[in-house]
Design an enzyme around this catalytic site. Sequence first.
Site, PDB file in Angstrom:
ATOM      1  N   GLY A 103       2.237   1.724  -2.664  1.00 36.95           N
ATOM      2  CA  GLY A 103       2.912   2.964  -2.041  1.00 36.95           C
ATOM      3  C   GLY A 103       4.325   3.531  -2.990  1.00 36.95           C
ATOM      4  N   HIS A 136       5.683  12.355   5.752  1.00 30.55           N
ATOM      5  CA  HIS A 136       4.503  13.184   5.455  1.00 30.55           C
ATOM      6  C   HIS A 136       5.641  14.610   6.426  1.00 30.55           C
ATOM      7  CE1 HIS A 136       1.117  11.236   6.013  1.00 30.55           C
ATOM      8  NE2 HIS A 136       1.672   9.991   5.482  1.00 30.55           N
ATOM      9  N   ASP A 176       7.365  11.910  -5.277  1.00 31.35           N
ATOM     10  CA  ASP A 176       7.595  11.357  -6.207  1.00 31.35           C
ATOM     11  C   ASP A 176       7.805  11.514  -7.452  1.00 31.35           C
ATOM     12  OD1 ASP A 176       5.819   9.909  -3.494  1.00 31.35           O
ATOM     13  OD2 ASP A 176       3.602   9.904  -4.868  1.00 31.35           O
ATOM     14  N   SER A 224       1.751   6.045  -9.390  1.00 34.16           N
ATOM     15  CA  SER A 224       1.232   6.899  -9.954  1.00 34.16           C
ATOM     16  C   SER A 224       2.428   7.943 -10.901  1.00 34.16           C
ATOM     17  CB  SER A 224       0.530   7.472  -9.262  1.00 34.16           C
ATOM     18  OG  SER A 224       1.022   8.237  -7.462  1.00 34.16           O
ATOM     19  N   GLY A 240      -0.695   0.668  -6.597  1.00 34.44           N
ATOM     20  CA  GLY A 240      -1.224   0.913  -5.332  1.00 34.44           C
ATOM     21  C   GLY A 240       0.208  -0.005  -4.131  1.00 34.44           C
ATOM     22  N   TYR A 261      -5.352  11.534   4.904  1.00 35.76           N
ATOM     23  CA  TYR A 261      -4.053  12.046   4.573  1.00 35.76           C
ATOM     24  C   TYR A 261      -4.589  13.826   5.058  1.00 35.76           C
ATOM     25  CZ  TYR A 261      -0.239  14.109   1.068  1.00 35.76           C
ATOM     26  OH  TYR A 261       0.416  15.069   1.163  1.00 35.76           O
TER      27      TYR A 261
END
Length: 347
Positions: A90, A20, A138, A94, A88, A190
């Site tokens: 983590g 984060h 990412d 994506s 999904g 988030y």
Amino acid sequence: MLPTAVSARAPGRVNLIGEHLDYNGGRSLPIAIDLATTATVTRSADGRTRCRSSAETPGWTAYVTGVLAALEVTEPLHVTITSDLPIGAGLSSSAALECSVALAVNDLLGLGRSRSELVQACVRAETEYVGVPTGGMDQTTSLYADAGAALLLDFADDSRTPVPFDPSDAGLTLLVIDTRVSHALVDGAYAARRADCESAAKHLGIQHLASATADQIEGLPGGRIGRRARHVFTEQARVRAYVDAVAADHWQTAGTLMTASHESLRDDYEVSCPELDLAAGTATALGALGARMTGGGFGGSAIALAPSDLLERIRNGVAAAFADNGHDAPTFYEVEASRGAEVLSAT
Ligand code: ADP
Ligand code: MG
């Protein structure tokens, strides 16, 4: 002559530490892993763009059409996706999807975009076309990582520094524990964390919360905003200490920092969940040097840095603890710092 079919492969990632921090102008330390998505792209003979995947989920084609739109591609294409990444979990399936498509299309159509432009296009696909906010960690990792090294990403100045990362030299393995849970509050939580950090930065009159000094953090009003800011401050310090520990082969220190990161994400940032706490706590109790949730939180995966000869005991113990607590069985992956995205074939 341009090729008629291009296959490109883009990996998922694990963030070692620095969670984060991307949207706070801080630093993170991800590695690419050896689980990846491959996109094969050809020109369409029937005038229509078609997307197929071995793992279709509702709305998934938006990631592909988003990348095509961000690259300003108007020519109809056929896109075929295969992947061995869990979706999904983590581990950033994506970004792997976006980056594999972007790299293949860039080559097929001779767009001549740099990797950095491809990162930007993939981030835009996810934020603007799919509608999921992402800080860019990412996509940068998938397109820029090298085998044997983590990437120290600095989101204040956009720099990337390779940090050699090979715990196997010390008889250690990085174990991913996919909790197989994804809690529905992810997106709202988030956005709420981002808003908390923005209000703390505004209160301090600074652009990025990660640049706050210890005095500034201590001067913030207590309560929720203060706790969020404390995570950002202490996590930023842990990233620095982790890089030093890895460089000095002080793996026990690295493990301790990972566990401290988890505790900060659980208590101050409040983005963990019972399954992640159980995975990290059990792994550490059974001999891992340290363990933490990785990724945004509320589900997904934890990582543990563990002596390789204890892996079986840790896997069995975590699986048993999940069963005892009524959770679905977790999935395990042993990962190492792996190469970034590449074109596999162009014919
Ligand atoms: P993560 O990136 O952690 O795996 P996300 O929720 O960010 O989780 O992304 C998962 C979504 O990405 C899926 O729901 C799907 O829409 C899309 N996706 C990822 N990989 C594939 C794939 N191989 N085939 C089709 N869709 C995929
Ligand atoms: Mg993702």
